[in-house]
Design a protein around this motif. Sequence first.
Motif, PDB file in Angstrom:
ATOM      1  N   THR A 159      31.352  41.218  48.598  1.00 38.45           N
ATOM      2  CA  THR A 159      32.352  41.362  49.650  1.00 38.45           C
ATOM      3  C   THR A 159      33.555  42.098  49.050  1.00 38.45           C
ATOM      4  O   THR A 159      33.760  42.051  47.835  1.00 38.45           O
ATOM      5  CB  THR A 159      32.799  39.992  50.227  1.00 38.45           C
ATOM      6  OG1 THR A 159      33.835  40.212  51.172  1.00 38.45           O
ATOM      7  CG2 THR A 159      33.331  39.058  49.163  1.00 38.45           C
ATOM      8  N   GLY A 160      34.308  42.763  49.924  1.00 39.92           N
ATOM      9  CA  GLY A 160      35.543  43.390  49.468  1.00 39.92           C
ATOM     10  C   GLY A 160      36.734  42.494  49.801  1.00 39.92           C
ATOM     11  O   GLY A 160      37.885  42.882  49.628  1.00 39.92           O
ATOM     12  N   ASP A 161      36.462  41.296  50.279  1.00 43.35           N
ATOM     13  CA  ASP A 161      37.513  40.392  50.737  1.00 43.35           C
ATOM     14  C   ASP A 161      38.177  39.705  49.539  1.00 43.35           C
ATOM     15  O   ASP A 161      37.491  39.223  48.635  1.00 43.35           O
ATOM     16  CB  ASP A 161      36.875  39.340  51.664  1.00 43.35           C
ATOM     17  CG  ASP A 161      37.903  38.558  52.466  1.00 43.35           C
ATOM     18  OD1 ASP A 161      39.115  38.729  52.239  1.00 43.35           O
ATOM     19  OD2 ASP A 161      37.483  37.755  53.328  1.00 43.35           O
ATOM     20  N   THR A 162      39.486  39.659  49.552  1.00 48.63           N
ATOM     21  CA  THR A 162      40.206  39.038  48.422  1.00 48.63           C
ATOM     22  C   THR A 162      41.009  37.815  48.854  1.00 48.63           C
ATOM     23  O   THR A 162      41.741  37.252  48.050  1.00 48.63           O
ATOM     24  CB  THR A 162      41.204  40.037  47.799  1.00 48.63           C
ATOM     25  OG1 THR A 162      42.159  40.406  48.815  1.00 48.63           O
ATOM     26  CG2 THR A 162      40.517  41.269  47.273  1.00 48.63           C
ATOM     27  N   ARG A 163      40.862  37.393  50.106  1.00 49.78           N
ATOM     28  CA  ARG A 163      41.726  36.307  50.572  1.00 49.78           C
ATOM     29  C   ARG A 163      41.529  35.047  49.716  1.00 49.78           C
ATOM     30  O   ARG A 163      40.415  34.599  49.523  1.00 49.78           O
ATOM     31  CB  ARG A 163      41.456  36.036  52.064  1.00 49.78           C
ATOM     32  CG  ARG A 163      41.933  37.187  52.948  1.00 49.78           C
ATOM     33  CD  ARG A 163      41.635  36.960  54.419  1.00 49.78           C
ATOM     34  NE  ARG A 163      40.226  37.076  54.717  1.00 49.78           N
ATOM     35  CZ  ARG A 163      39.704  36.901  55.942  1.00 49.78           C
ATOM     36  NH1 ARG A 163      40.487  36.596  56.963  1.00 49.78           N
ATOM     37  NH2 ARG A 163      38.412  37.031  56.137  1.00 49.78           N
ATOM     38  N   ALA A 199      51.407  39.411  29.904  1.00 50.11           N
ATOM     39  CA  ALA A 199      50.281  40.225  29.448  1.00 50.11           C
ATOM     40  C   ALA A 199      50.209  41.505  30.264  1.00 50.11           C
ATOM     41  O   ALA A 199      50.823  41.620  31.330  1.00 50.11           O
ATOM     42  CB  ALA A 199      48.995  39.438  29.624  1.00 50.11           C
ATOM     43  N   PHE A 200      49.456  42.472  29.758  1.00 51.94           N
ATOM     44  CA  PHE A 200      49.078  43.627  30.568  1.00 51.94           C
ATOM     45  C   PHE A 200      47.722  43.314  31.182  1.00 51.94           C
ATOM     46  O   PHE A 200      46.797  42.936  30.461  1.00 51.94           O
ATOM     47  CB  PHE A 200      48.978  44.890  29.701  1.00 51.94           C
ATOM     48  CG  PHE A 200      50.320  45.341  29.183  1.00 51.94           C
ATOM     49  CD1 PHE A 200      51.289  45.816  30.059  1.00 51.94           C
ATOM     50  CD2 PHE A 200      50.613  45.281  27.817  1.00 51.94           C
ATOM     51  CE1 PHE A 200      52.527  46.223  29.590  1.00 51.94           C
ATOM     52  CE2 PHE A 200      51.846  45.687  27.353  1.00 51.94           C
ATOM     53  CZ  PHE A 200      52.816  46.151  28.227  1.00 51.94           C
ATOM     54  N   VAL A 201      47.624  43.447  32.480  1.00 53.91           N
ATOM     55  CA  VAL A 201      46.387  43.059  33.156  1.00 53.91           C
ATOM     56  C   VAL A 201      45.677  44.317  33.669  1.00 53.91           C
ATOM     57  O   VAL A 201      46.285  45.126  34.382  1.00 53.91           O
ATOM     58  CB  VAL A 201      46.694  42.106  34.334  1.00 53.91           C
ATOM     59  CG1 VAL A 201      45.402  41.643  34.991  1.00 53.91           C
ATOM     60  CG2 VAL A 201      47.504  40.902  33.858  1.00 53.91           C
ATOM     61  N   ALA A 202      44.408  44.470  33.272  1.00 54.26           N
ATOM     62  CA  ALA A 202      43.625  45.648  33.688  1.00 54.26           C
ATOM     63  C   ALA A 202      42.497  45.164  34.590  1.00 54.26           C
ATOM     64  O   ALA A 202      41.651  44.380  34.169  1.00 54.26           O
ATOM     65  CB  ALA A 202      43.051  46.346  32.463  1.00 54.26           C
ATOM     66  N   ILE A 203      42.513  45.622  35.843  1.00 50.55           N
ATOM     67  CA  ILE A 203      41.591  45.063  36.833  1.00 50.55           C
ATOM     68  C   ILE A 203      40.504  46.064  37.214  1.00 50.55           C
ATOM     69  O   ILE A 203      40.770  47.258  37.403  1.00 50.55           O
ATOM     70  CB  ILE A 203      42.380  44.663  38.109  1.00 50.55           C
ATOM     71  CG1 ILE A 203      43.425  43.604  37.747  1.00 50.55           C
ATOM     72  CG2 ILE A 203      41.446  44.141  39.204  1.00 50.55           C
ATOM     73  CD1 ILE A 203      44.444  43.342  38.833  1.00 50.55           C
ATOM     74  N   TYR A 204      39.281  45.541  37.340  1.00 48.63           N
ATOM     75  CA  TYR A 204      38.193  46.356  37.898  1.00 48.63           C
ATOM     76  C   TYR A 204      37.444  45.535  38.936  1.00 48.63           C
ATOM     77  O   TYR A 204      37.098  44.380  38.684  1.00 48.63           O
ATOM     78  CB  TYR A 204      37.203  46.797  36.798  1.00 48.63           C
ATOM     79  CG  TYR A 204      35.932  47.345  37.404  1.00 48.63           C
ATOM     80  CD1 TYR A 204      35.887  48.636  37.917  1.00 48.63           C
ATOM     81  CD2 TYR A 204      34.790  46.553  37.512  1.00 48.63           C
ATOM     82  CE1 TYR A 204      34.732  49.127  38.523  1.00 48.63           C
ATOM     83  CE2 TYR A 204      33.632  47.040  38.117  1.00 48.63           C
ATOM     84  CZ  TYR A 204      33.611  48.322  38.619  1.00 48.63           C
ATOM     85  OH  TYR A 204      32.471  48.797  39.229  1.00 48.63           O
ATOM     86  N   ASP A 205      37.224  46.117  40.099  1.00 51.82           N
ATOM     87  CA  ASP A 205      36.330  45.498  41.089  1.00 51.82           C
ATOM     88  C   ASP A 205      35.562  46.615  41.788  1.00 51.82           C
ATOM     89  O   ASP A 205      36.148  47.627  42.172  1.00 51.82           O
ATOM     90  CB  ASP A 205      37.114  44.683  42.132  1.00 51.82           C
ATOM     91  CG  ASP A 205      36.169  43.886  43.039  1.00 51.82           C
ATOM     92  OD1 ASP A 205      36.016  42.668  42.820  1.00 51.82           O
ATOM     93  OD2 ASP A 205      35.565  44.484  43.965  1.00 51.82           O
ATOM     94  N   PRO A 206      34.248  46.433  41.955  1.00 53.60           N
ATOM     95  CA  PRO A 206      33.462  47.516  42.560  1.00 53.60           C
ATOM     96  C   PRO A 206      33.742  47.762  44.042  1.00 53.60           C
ATOM     97  O   PRO A 206      33.423  48.838  44.546  1.00 53.60           O
ATOM     98  CB  PRO A 206      32.010  47.067  42.358  1.00 53.60           C
ATOM     99  CG  PRO A 206      32.049  45.604  42.084  1.00 53.60           C
ATOM    100  CD  PRO A 206      33.386  45.331  41.470  1.00 53.60           C
ATOM    101  N   LYS A 207      34.295  46.817  44.759  1.00 53.40           N
ATOM    102  CA  LYS A 207      34.437  46.992  46.207  1.00 53.40           C
ATOM    103  C   LYS A 207      35.858  46.889  46.762  1.00 53.40           C
ATOM    104  O   LYS A 207      36.144  47.401  47.836  1.00 53.40           O
ATOM    105  CB  LYS A 207      33.586  45.928  46.937  1.00 53.40           C
ATOM    106  CG  LYS A 207      32.151  46.330  47.151  1.00 53.40           C
ATOM    107  CD  LYS A 207      31.986  47.346  48.298  1.00 53.40           C
ATOM    108  CE  LYS A 207      30.563  47.846  48.397  1.00 53.40           C
ATOM    109  NZ  LYS A 207      30.380  49.252  48.127  1.00 53.40           N
TER     110      LYS A 207
END
Length: 482
Positions: A351-355, A371-379
């Motif tokens: 899902t692309g939902d982040t709620r 911290a430095f936060v590096a985010i990856y999500d496919p959708k």
Amino acid sequence: APPVRRICCIGAGYVGGPTCSVIALNCPDITVHIADINAARIAAWNSDPDPVTGELVNLPVYEPGLAEVVKKCRGRNLFFTTDIEKAIEEADLVFVSVNTPTKKSGMGKGFAADLHYVEASTRLIASVSSSSKIIVEKSTVPCRTAASMRTILEANARPGLHFDILSNPEFLAEGTAVQDLQNPDRVLIGSLKTKEGELAARRLKDVYAHWVPREKVYTTGLWSSELSKLAANALLAQRISSINAMAAICEATGADVQEVAHACGLDKRIGPNFLKASVGFGGSCFQKDILNLVYLSESLNLPQVADYWKQVITMNEYSKSRFAQKVVSTLFNTITAKKVAVLGFAFKKNTGDTRESAAISLCRYFRQENAFVAIYDPKVPEAQIWLDLTEPGVVDDTKQVKEQVTIHKSVQSACKDAEAVVIATEWDEFKTLDWEAIYASMKKPAFVFDGRAIVDPKKLRQVGFKVHTVGQGPEIVDPIWA
Ligand code: NAD
Ligand code: UDX
């Protein structure tokens, strides 16, 4: 009530969109209009296919299989529209599938469901209808909302019209919505126990019977139906909080929560599903619906019942903070100026939902530790991540967030020069990553914190990583590290 030929669904969101698309797919003899006040959302539902692949890639809701369903039915017997009045007026059955978020202010703030979208829809139905209709409560609502809807309709509708109110809560889970809708465990329909009420319930049952075996459609009274939705979500969330509480004991003792869950799940009375320890549950429903149940219990003067269910949320908050603290304490008690890669931002895979996603809480904790936060999500779209991490209207911290957070298009890029990788969502692609390459690009010692228990810690340790898996105690981790 005559047989249903035209359906209108008010609300083209995660529930209204997929639910009524699947109805259109299975009921070619019924015309379905899905209507919403959000013009951008409707435009996205009506968006053109990709010129090269022919696929509908710009729908506002990502669900496996949904684009195919929409492609097949759109323009045939499925229409997306902002002309809500017309869609209601022409329909003989109207689903109310609008959002019912937790109230942010006023009475019941932080607990009660905000019903003003439901009420606005009900008033609109009353004002535009020139024929009798079946009104179906699809949104998740507190007990007795159907009664309020009936009062509003009766007080405002043109004389001579009759409205039957049904409760038909939706049990689909995101990420598997199309599958759940095509093959539901059950369909629940609540109605008044009057002749008209039961006939209306039969009409709705006939719609589902196009593809759902009739014995799977369970009919009850209105209030049982409304409460069953809150009850089902409370019971499901309670299982996760229970197993996450066990995960904490496992980590402190050397037991492995996956073995404990498996051992318990072999008991038929417990069953194996929905016992996966995690960094904490997310999603738009569990927390909201339990808070709603807590509020309902309190307003019924049942404080012990309210406290009981509140604890499910408390345990979930604890699961998230415990996991974040584990990251900090393991990284020698400081992550200041360290790069932490967060893999996955959606509240669950597919899902692309982040709620209410646990990843949002984790990123907040990491940011508070500088911290430095590096985010990856496919959708999840980049803009959504920025929206979730900043608090527009509260404080404008956009500048600071952008100094601390980066969003990446690949796992490799998110992990480059990081000290730790945190797996927040169980996306399948994280199971087959090139961990050797990731390890080579990271600072040493390189840590992996698996909040979903999806990667094999043994293999990762062979690569060189220090690994923490949620719910696994010190006796089964790397002896050097224990
Ligand atoms: P959502 O926010 O994705 O969609 C709701 C839509 O309703 C929005 O597009 C909004 O613009 C529209 N809307 C609001 N007021 C309107 C009005 N007056 N006229 C026309 N459109 C209006 O919400 P959702 O996730 O689809 O949830 C809807 C309901 O279903 C909620 O009550 C929720 O608790 C319940 N539910 C959700 C899920 C889930 O997995 N998301 C599952 C089961 C039940
Ligand atoms: C839930 C209910 O399952 C569904 O029936 C209802 O209609 C809406 O709310 P949803 O929130 O979409 O569905 O997804 P769900 O699969 O229930 O997952 C909710 C959260 O719990 C996710 O963050 C998921 O990762 C987490 N989870 C789920 C666990 O941590 N462990 C599990 O074993 C199962």
